[in-house]
Enzyme design. Structure first.
Site, short mmCIF file in Angstrom:
data_model
loop_
_atom_site.label_atom_id
_atom_site.label_comp_id
_atom_site.label_asym_id
_atom_site.label_seq_id
_atom_site.Cartn_x
_atom_site.Cartn_y
_atom_site.Cartn_z
N ASP A 116 -34.28 51.04 16.96
CA ASP A 116 -32.96 51.25 17.41
C ASP A 116 -32.32 49.51 18.13
O ASP A 116 -33.33 48.99 17.63
CB ASP A 116 -33.38 51.40 18.97
CG ASP A 116 -34.27 51.07 19.79
OD1 ASP A 116 -35.50 50.22 19.05
OD2 ASP A 116 -34.86 50.71 20.78
N GLU B 227 -37.41 51.00 21.39
CA GLU B 227 -38.54 49.86 22.01
C GLU B 227 -37.49 49.45 22.88
O GLU B 227 -38.21 49.24 23.70
CB GLU B 227 -38.06 48.87 20.74
CG GLU B 227 -40.18 48.53 20.91
CD GLU B 227 -38.88 46.96 21.43
OE1 GLU B 227 -39.15 46.46 22.24
OE2 GLU B 227 -37.69 47.11 21.27
N GLU B 228 -36.35 48.85 22.62
CA GLU B 228 -35.64 48.84 23.75
C GLU B 228 -35.16 48.41 25.32
O GLU B 228 -35.45 47.91 25.55
CB GLU B 228 -34.20 47.90 23.35
CG GLU B 228 -33.74 47.69 21.81
CD GLU B 228 -34.24 45.66 21.71
OE1 GLU B 228 -35.07 45.27 23.20
OE2 GLU B 228 -34.45 45.44 20.66
N HIS C 11 -30.72 39.37 21.09
CA HIS C 11 -30.39 40.45 21.69
C HIS C 11 -29.00 39.06 22.60
O HIS C 11 -28.17 39.64 23.06
CB HIS C 11 -31.03 40.05 23.55
CG HIS C 11 -32.12 41.03 23.38
ND1 HIS C 11 -32.87 42.11 24.01
CD2 HIS C 11 -33.21 41.68 21.79
CE1 HIS C 11 -33.07 42.73 24.10
NE2 HIS C 11 -34.02 42.27 22.31
NI NI Z 1 -36.91 43.84 19.02
#
Ligand code: NI
Length: 394
Positions: A80, A138-139, A364
């Site tokens: 993702d 996952e995020e 990020h």
């Molecule tokens: Ni990651």
């Protein structure tokens, strides 16, 4: 016959890069990875790997059998992207406004497919089976749990679980394999403080939840400073505080929320209890009432020391002993831990930063990108680790 993992990964370099850039151009956020999952499923079946789609909504599982019975090794790659608008200008920059692969999961998916290709060419050289797990979401911390709910840890149950993260806190060419805990458990807590509202000029006629909230925020700092063993890791953070709308009104309630990070289950337990006691006790002492709710997100990632040692030895053959570290620990969290609960495994970090080329923005960040050499390094180590745990002997 022994397998030249480094050579085979190198031969796949352009495929690794091309595929990673394709995923990067077309990022998909949590549980919307349908294009990515479609490519993964098509590739796996082209390699003759049994495909199970839609495990955990958009997740894909591939099962590759070795030549006789033996251990099942789960190899995980997350797919993702993040709700971030890409600021980089590369020709493979995101074509979807507001969505970006800013954590490197495009690289993980590409590596997972390259590992599948290498191992499918050598299925007669290892014993057990490889269970490729291409995980969504996952995020937001929900993807692994969704796959577990759909049976990813059964039929067959893995004997080992392994995976990697490209890591921009390490230069490309270095690898960190940490025995024991390496990523923290993450929980979300909410606290509602109820008082009695009234006029800002007449505080004696109210029960002020803002003053209670201020005391609570201060008192929560004593959990880590006074209750935690000084050499142990833990975080209690307040992430938001909301109450009141006007300068001359004492509101009836205030809401707080935040996160808790720990490595040890006992510490996690202790912090939860202290958080509840402090919020309730402090609110009561200010004539207010606190209601606390703690939601468990992910457990800590704890590497099995024996598996970590085996992977560190393999990694050392690929990048040199002097480039292996054992000390990367972070209070960040990873739902890989759900695929490692009660299953010995190892999650390791493959250095991907290159400061000379300015490929060292943090994960990020809207300018995140990594040195694609890390793709071949990660592929070689992950492929050899999976084969070795499944009984391959050079
Ligand atoms: Ni990651």
């Amino acid at each position: 016959m022994s397998i030249d993992f480094a050579g085979e990964a190198m031969a796949l370099q352009s495929e690794l890069v091309e595929r990673r850039r394709d995923f990067h151009r077309h990022p998909e956020p949590a549980f919307q990875e349908t294009r990515t999952a479609g490519i993964v499923a098509a590739q796996l079946s082209e390699l003759g790997i049994e495909v199970r789609p839609e495990i955990g909504r958009t997740g894909v599982v591939g099962l590759l059998d070795g030549h006789r019975d033996g251990p099942t090794v789960l190899v995980r790659a997350d797919m993702d992207a993040l709700p971030i608008h890409e600021a980089g200008q590369s020709d493979y920059a995101s074509r979807t406004p507001g969505v970006m692969h800013a954590c490197g999961h495009d690289g993980h998916t590409s590596i997972g497919l390259a590992v599948a290709r290498i191992l499918s060419n050598h299925r007669s050289e290892f014993d057990g089976r490889i269970k490729f797990v291409f995980q969504p979401a996952e995020e937001i911390g929900d993807g692994a749990a969704a796959m577990v709910a759909d049976g990813v840890l059964e039929n067959p149950r893995p004997d080992f679980s392994i995976g990697l993260h490209l890591w921009n806190e390490l230069p490309v060419g270095q690898v960190s394999v940490t025995p024991g805990p390496c990523m923290a458990s993450a929980d979300v807590w909410h606290c509602t403080i109820t008082g009695y509202g009234g006029h800002g000029a007449l505080p004696h006629l109210t029960q002020d939840p803002i003053v209670a909230a201020a005391q609570i925020v201060s008192a929560l700092q004593t959990i880590v400073s006074r209750n935690l063993k000084p050499l142990e890791g833990g975080v209690v953070s307040v992430g938001s505080i909301h109450g009141g709308d006007a300068f001359n009104v004492i509101p009836p309630l205030v809401k707080l929320e935040g996160t808790i990070r720990t490595y040890q289950p006992e510490t996690r337990q202790m912090i939860h209890q202290r958080l509840v006691d402090i919020c309730e006790g402090m609110a009561a002492s200010m004539s207010c009432r606190a209601e606390v709710d703690i939601a468990l997100m992910t457990p800590a990632v704890v590497n099995d020391p024996a598996v970590a040692e085996q992977i560190a030895a393999i990694a050392a053959r690929h990048v040199g002993e002097q480039n292996i570290r054992h000390d990367i620990c972070t209070m960040g969290s990873e739902d890989m831990s759900r695929l490692m609960e009660d299953i010995p495994g190892c999650y390791f970090f493959v250095g991907s930063a290159n400061s000379e080329r300015r490929l060292d923005f943090p994960h990020h960040n809207p300018r995140f990108d990594f040195d694609e050499q890390a793709l071949t390094i990660g592929t070689a180590i992950l492929a050899e680790a999976a084969a070795s745990l499944a009984g391959y002997k050079p």
